[in-house]
Scaffold this active site. Sequence first.
Site, PDB file in Angstrom:
ATOM      1  N   TYR A  65       0.731  -1.216   0.056  1.00  0.00           N
ATOM      2  CA  TYR A  65       0.152   0.065  -0.077  1.00  0.00           C
ATOM      3  C   TYR A  65       0.723   1.394   0.111  1.00  0.00           C
ATOM      4  O   TYR A  65       0.463   2.453  -0.473  1.00  0.00           O
ATOM      5  CB  TYR A  65      -0.910  -0.049   1.281  1.00  0.00           C
ATOM      6  CG  TYR A  65      -2.307  -0.938   0.771  1.00  0.00           C
ATOM      7  CD1 TYR A  65      -3.376  -0.466   0.230  1.00  0.00           C
ATOM      8  CD2 TYR A  65      -2.327  -2.291   1.322  1.00  0.00           C
ATOM      9  CE1 TYR A  65      -4.364  -1.147  -0.080  1.00  0.00           C
ATOM     10  CE2 TYR A  65      -3.254  -2.856   0.891  1.00  0.00           C
ATOM     11  CZ  TYR A  65      -4.340  -2.687   0.293  1.00  0.00           C
ATOM     12  OH  TYR A  65      -5.386  -3.317   0.023  1.00  0.00           O
ATOM     13  N   GLN A  82     -19.453 -12.392  -8.588  1.00  0.00           N
ATOM     14  CA  GLN A  82     -20.833 -12.716  -8.788  1.00  0.00           C
ATOM     15  C   GLN A  82     -21.009 -14.390  -9.101  1.00  0.00           C
ATOM     16  O   GLN A  82     -20.379 -14.588 -10.117  1.00  0.00           O
ATOM     17  CB  GLN A  82     -21.367 -12.024 -10.068  1.00  0.00           C
ATOM     18  CG  GLN A  82     -22.890 -11.474  -9.891  1.00  0.00           C
ATOM     19  CD  GLN A  82     -23.048 -10.543 -11.471  1.00  0.00           C
ATOM     20  OE1 GLN A  82     -22.400  -9.883 -11.733  1.00  0.00           O
ATOM     21  NE2 GLN A  82     -24.509 -10.882 -11.541  1.00  0.00           N
ATOM     22  N   ARG A  88     -25.662  -8.692  -8.591  1.00  0.00           N
ATOM     23  CA  ARG A  88     -24.460  -8.022  -8.268  1.00  0.00           C
ATOM     24  C   ARG A  88     -24.795  -7.341  -7.051  1.00  0.00           C
ATOM     25  O   ARG A  88     -24.096  -7.190  -5.926  1.00  0.00           O
ATOM     26  CB  ARG A  88     -24.250  -6.650  -9.120  1.00  0.00           C
ATOM     27  CG  ARG A  88     -23.574  -7.171 -10.700  1.00  0.00           C
ATOM     28  CD  ARG A  88     -23.481  -5.948 -11.495  1.00  0.00           C
ATOM     29  NE  ARG A  88     -23.005  -6.438 -12.833  1.00  0.00           N
ATOM     30  CZ  ARG A  88     -23.571  -6.438 -13.902  1.00  0.00           C
ATOM     31  NH1 ARG A  88     -25.007  -6.133 -13.952  1.00  0.00           N
ATOM     32  NH2 ARG A  88     -23.428  -6.798 -14.998  1.00  0.00           N
ATOM     33  N   PRO A 121     -21.447  -4.502  -5.940  1.00  0.00           N
ATOM     34  CA  PRO A 121     -22.332  -3.756  -6.837  1.00  0.00           C
ATOM     35  C   PRO A 121     -21.666  -2.266  -6.936  1.00  0.00           C
ATOM     36  O   PRO A 121     -21.689  -1.746  -5.893  1.00  0.00           O
ATOM     37  CB  PRO A 121     -23.758  -3.624  -6.124  1.00  0.00           C
ATOM     38  CG  PRO A 121     -23.294  -3.918  -4.603  1.00  0.00           C
ATOM     39  CD  PRO A 121     -22.054  -4.928  -4.770  1.00  0.00           C
ATOM     40  N   ASP A 148     -21.562  -1.538 -19.994  1.00  0.00           N
ATOM     41  CA  ASP A 148     -22.886  -1.797 -20.235  1.00  0.00           C
ATOM     42  C   ASP A 148     -23.282  -0.941 -21.613  1.00  0.00           C
ATOM     43  O   ASP A 148     -23.855  -1.544 -22.360  1.00  0.00           O
ATOM     44  CB  ASP A 148     -24.042  -1.514 -19.290  1.00  0.00           C
ATOM     45  CG  ASP A 148     -23.587  -1.839 -18.117  1.00  0.00           C
ATOM     46  OD1 ASP A 148     -24.384  -2.659 -17.246  1.00  0.00           O
ATOM     47  OD2 ASP A 148     -22.533  -1.346 -17.254  1.00  0.00           O
ATOM     48  N   SER A 149     -22.756   0.253 -21.499  1.00  0.00           N
ATOM     49  CA  SER A 149     -23.337   1.153 -22.702  1.00  0.00           C
ATOM     50  C   SER A 149     -22.284   0.703 -23.790  1.00  0.00           C
ATOM     51  O   SER A 149     -22.757   0.717 -25.199  1.00  0.00           O
ATOM     52  CB  SER A 149     -22.852   2.510 -22.297  1.00  0.00           C
ATOM     53  OG  SER A 149     -23.669   3.007 -21.457  1.00  0.00           O
ATOM     54  N   ARG A 151     -21.640  -2.216 -24.705  1.00  0.00           N
ATOM     55  CA  ARG A 151     -22.184  -3.509 -24.923  1.00  0.00           C
ATOM     56  C   ARG A 151     -23.623  -2.952 -25.636  1.00  0.00           C
ATOM     57  O   ARG A 151     -23.911  -3.601 -26.916  1.00  0.00           O
ATOM     58  CB  ARG A 151     -22.600  -4.644 -23.967  1.00  0.00           C
ATOM     59  CG  ARG A 151     -21.481  -5.142 -23.212  1.00  0.00           C
ATOM     60  CD  ARG A 151     -21.878  -5.976 -21.854  1.00  0.00           C
ATOM     61  NE  ARG A 151     -21.153  -6.635 -21.457  1.00  0.00           N
ATOM     62  CZ  ARG A 151     -20.820  -7.062 -20.150  1.00  0.00           C
ATOM     63  NH1 ARG A 151     -21.553  -6.415 -19.238  1.00  0.00           N
ATOM     64  NH2 ARG A 151     -19.962  -7.718 -19.605  1.00  0.00           N
ATOM     65  N   HIS A 175     -25.445   0.137 -12.265  1.00  0.00           N
ATOM     66  CA  HIS A 175     -24.982  -1.209 -13.204  1.00  0.00           C
ATOM     67  C   HIS A 175     -25.383  -2.463 -12.660  1.00  0.00           C
ATOM     68  O   HIS A 175     -24.993  -3.176 -11.734  1.00  0.00           O
ATOM     69  CB  HIS A 175     -23.251  -1.014 -13.058  1.00  0.00           C
ATOM     70  CG  HIS A 175     -22.497  -2.059 -13.417  1.00  0.00           C
ATOM     71  ND1 HIS A 175     -22.647  -2.556 -14.830  1.00  0.00           N
ATOM     72  CD2 HIS A 175     -21.647  -2.990 -12.762  1.00  0.00           C
ATOM     73  CE1 HIS A 175     -21.914  -3.478 -14.967  1.00  0.00           C
ATOM     74  NE2 HIS A 175     -21.327  -3.876 -13.958  1.00  0.00           N
TER      75      HIS A 175
HETATM   76  P1  NAD Z   1     -11.138 -12.647  -8.815  1.00  0.00           P
HETATM   77  O1  NAD Z   1     -11.710 -13.559  -7.757  1.00  0.00           O
HETATM   78  O2  NAD Z   1     -10.545 -13.000 -10.010  1.00  0.00           O
HETATM   79  O3  NAD Z   1     -10.124 -11.633  -8.201  1.00  0.00           O
HETATM   80  C1  NAD Z   1     -10.449 -10.864  -6.878  1.00  0.00           C
HETATM   81  C2  NAD Z   1      -9.060 -10.727  -6.167  1.00  0.00           C
HETATM   82  O4  NAD Z   1      -9.191 -10.101  -5.243  1.00  0.00           O
HETATM   83  C3  NAD Z   1      -8.258 -12.151  -5.680  1.00  0.00           C
HETATM   84  O5  NAD Z   1      -7.019 -12.164  -6.286  1.00  0.00           O
HETATM   85  C4  NAD Z   1      -8.460 -11.787  -4.104  1.00  0.00           C
HETATM   86  O6  NAD Z   1      -7.198 -12.293  -3.439  1.00  0.00           O
HETATM   87  C5  NAD Z   1      -8.261 -10.220  -4.110  1.00  0.00           C
HETATM   88  N1  NAD Z   1      -8.882  -9.863  -2.887  1.00  0.00           N
HETATM   89  C6  NAD Z   1     -10.031 -10.132  -2.220  1.00  0.00           C
HETATM   90  N2  NAD Z   1      -9.900  -9.452  -1.153  1.00  0.00           N
HETATM   91  C7  NAD Z   1      -8.862  -8.639  -0.854  1.00  0.00           C
HETATM   92  C8  NAD Z   1      -8.376  -7.754  -0.089  1.00  0.00           C
HETATM   93  N3  NAD Z   1      -9.121  -7.347   0.920  1.00  0.00           N
HETATM   94  N4  NAD Z   1      -7.153  -7.044  -0.305  1.00  0.00           N
HETATM   95  C9  NAD Z   1      -6.589  -7.343  -1.516  1.00  0.00           C
HETATM   96  N5  NAD Z   1      -6.872  -8.174  -2.233  1.00  0.00           N
HETATM   97  C10 NAD Z   1      -8.015  -8.865  -2.365  1.00  0.00           C
HETATM   98  O7  NAD Z   1     -12.356 -11.537  -9.230  1.00  0.00           O
HETATM   99  P2  NAD Z   1     -12.364 -10.856 -10.568  1.00  0.00           P
HETATM  100  O8  NAD Z   1     -13.094 -11.729 -11.551  1.00  0.00           O
HETATM  101  O9  NAD Z   1     -11.184  -9.996 -10.545  1.00  0.00           O
HETATM  102  O10 NAD Z   1     -13.602  -9.515 -10.186  1.00  0.00           O
HETATM  103  C11 NAD Z   1     -13.195  -8.790  -9.148  1.00  0.00           C
HETATM  104  C12 NAD Z   1     -14.433  -7.758  -8.820  1.00  0.00           C
HETATM  105  O11 NAD Z   1     -14.950  -7.105 -10.070  1.00  0.00           O
HETATM  106  C13 NAD Z   1     -15.710  -8.501  -8.348  1.00  0.00           C
HETATM  107  O12 NAD Z   1     -16.386  -7.701  -7.416  1.00  0.00           O
HETATM  108  C14 NAD Z   1     -16.597  -8.454  -9.680  1.00  0.00           C
HETATM  109  O13 NAD Z   1     -18.065  -8.535  -9.251  1.00  0.00           O
HETATM  110  C15 NAD Z   1     -16.043  -6.980 -10.290  1.00  0.00           C
HETATM  111  N6  NAD Z   1     -16.544  -6.774 -11.664  1.00  0.00           N
HETATM  112  C16 NAD Z   1     -16.864  -5.758 -11.883  1.00  0.00           C
HETATM  113  C17 NAD Z   1     -17.347  -5.344 -13.236  1.00  0.00           C
HETATM  114  C18 NAD Z   1     -17.737  -4.002 -13.745  1.00  0.00           C
HETATM  115  O14 NAD Z   1     -18.462  -3.974 -14.825  1.00  0.00           O
HETATM  116  N7  NAD Z   1     -17.708  -3.084 -12.694  1.00  0.00           N
HETATM  117  C19 NAD Z   1     -17.181  -6.325 -14.157  1.00  0.00           C
HETATM  118  C20 NAD Z   1     -16.554  -7.698 -13.897  1.00  0.00           C
HETATM  119  C21 NAD Z   1     -16.332  -7.880 -12.333  1.00  0.00           C
END
Ligand code: NAD
Length: 317
Positions: A65, A82, A88, A121, A148-149, A151, A175
């Site tokens: 950090y 998810q 979400r 979410p 989303d937009s 897409r 979202h």
């Molecule tokens: P993932 O499981 O592949 O990765 C999550 C990572 O976070 C892991 O490596 C885990 O070790 C780490 N982690 C968890 N808690 C932590 C903490 N306290 N400190 C540091 N690291 C930590 O998941 P992903 O597929 O990468 O998805 C991550 C997030 O993104 C999810 O919440 C998912 O819903 C979101 N997401 C958002 C969108 C969007 O459009 N905004 C799209 C896809 C996914």
Amino acid sequence: MARKVVIVGAGMVGASYAYSMVNQNIADDIVMIDLNNDLASAHAQDMSDGNVFLPNSMRIRSGDYSECADADIVCITAGAIQKEGQTRLDLAVVNAKITKNIVNQVMETKFNGILLIAINPVDVMTYVAQKVSSLDKRHVIGSGTNLDSARLKKNIANYLNINSQSVHAMIIGEHGDSSLAVWSSALVGPKPMLEYIAERKDVTVQGLEECYTNARDAAYKIIENKGSTYFGIGLSLAKITSDILTDQDRVLPLSVSVDGMYNLNDMYISLPAIVGNDGIKEVLSLNLSDEEYMKLINSANMISETIDLIKSEGVLD
Ligand code: NAD
């Protein structure tokens, strides 16, 4: 000055985001932080192994950090994902605790840049991040309905057989499932989209609605087939990052703070906003139809209910 981006969460989304930035030369210094430091290091090493193939060399590494202190952008992509059948919003409480924990550690470094939130979410998590950080609301931004937009534009472009760059349409609101497409201000080139649809014999408003529902539900289909979505959001985050770092003042549908607009207060929700190197410059107010306005209010209610849920769990005061 080196453009520095710290990514907290080196999972699929964090790694896809980093890889998109590497390929597009968006940052000079990318630092990945994860609870699983081996994973962050492995991703960083794997990407930096390709440095010689890039037009400009860049640093990509894992870290802690303390790296946030002089970062331009800290993007949070750490969180639970998810699962099949889960919305979400179901993720809210668990991810709110993770967000709070991470933001506290980021702020201990006196970070003073832009906080970009991707975890779901996302509208609610962006709200949590702003409250916990006490950063200026313009400097805390959620990826919102940018993907989303994108897409939606892709689907409309395919449906109308027109280049997606000439399709101007946005999804706003949460979202998630309660989002809405704003047809009243959608354009094909300079022409109102609904007028254009009415003139063409081979397309219908119902077909247009399907472009929206397919965009809204795209993540569910991807999750069903490969477990999670990451390339699209990686590119979306890279675009937002690039627009911030290069001060583009571009209008993107992002999760932004609303204080009074549409009579909405004390929440983050996705709306078109001008974004540049000082964060959100302006949120554009749209002349919504009555139906669109009602849908936006419904979507805002979903977000408010989730914020209340998080507060009732003691994550926020
Ligand atoms: P993932 O499981 O592949 O990765 C999550 C990572 O976070 C892991 O490596 C885990 O070790 C780490 N982690 C968890 N808690 C932590 C903490 N306290 N400190 C540091 N690291 C930590 O998941 P992903 O597929 O990468 O998805 C991550 C997030 O993104 C999810 O919440 C998912 O819903 C979101 N997401 C958002 C969108 C969007 O459009 N905004 C799209 C896809 C996914």
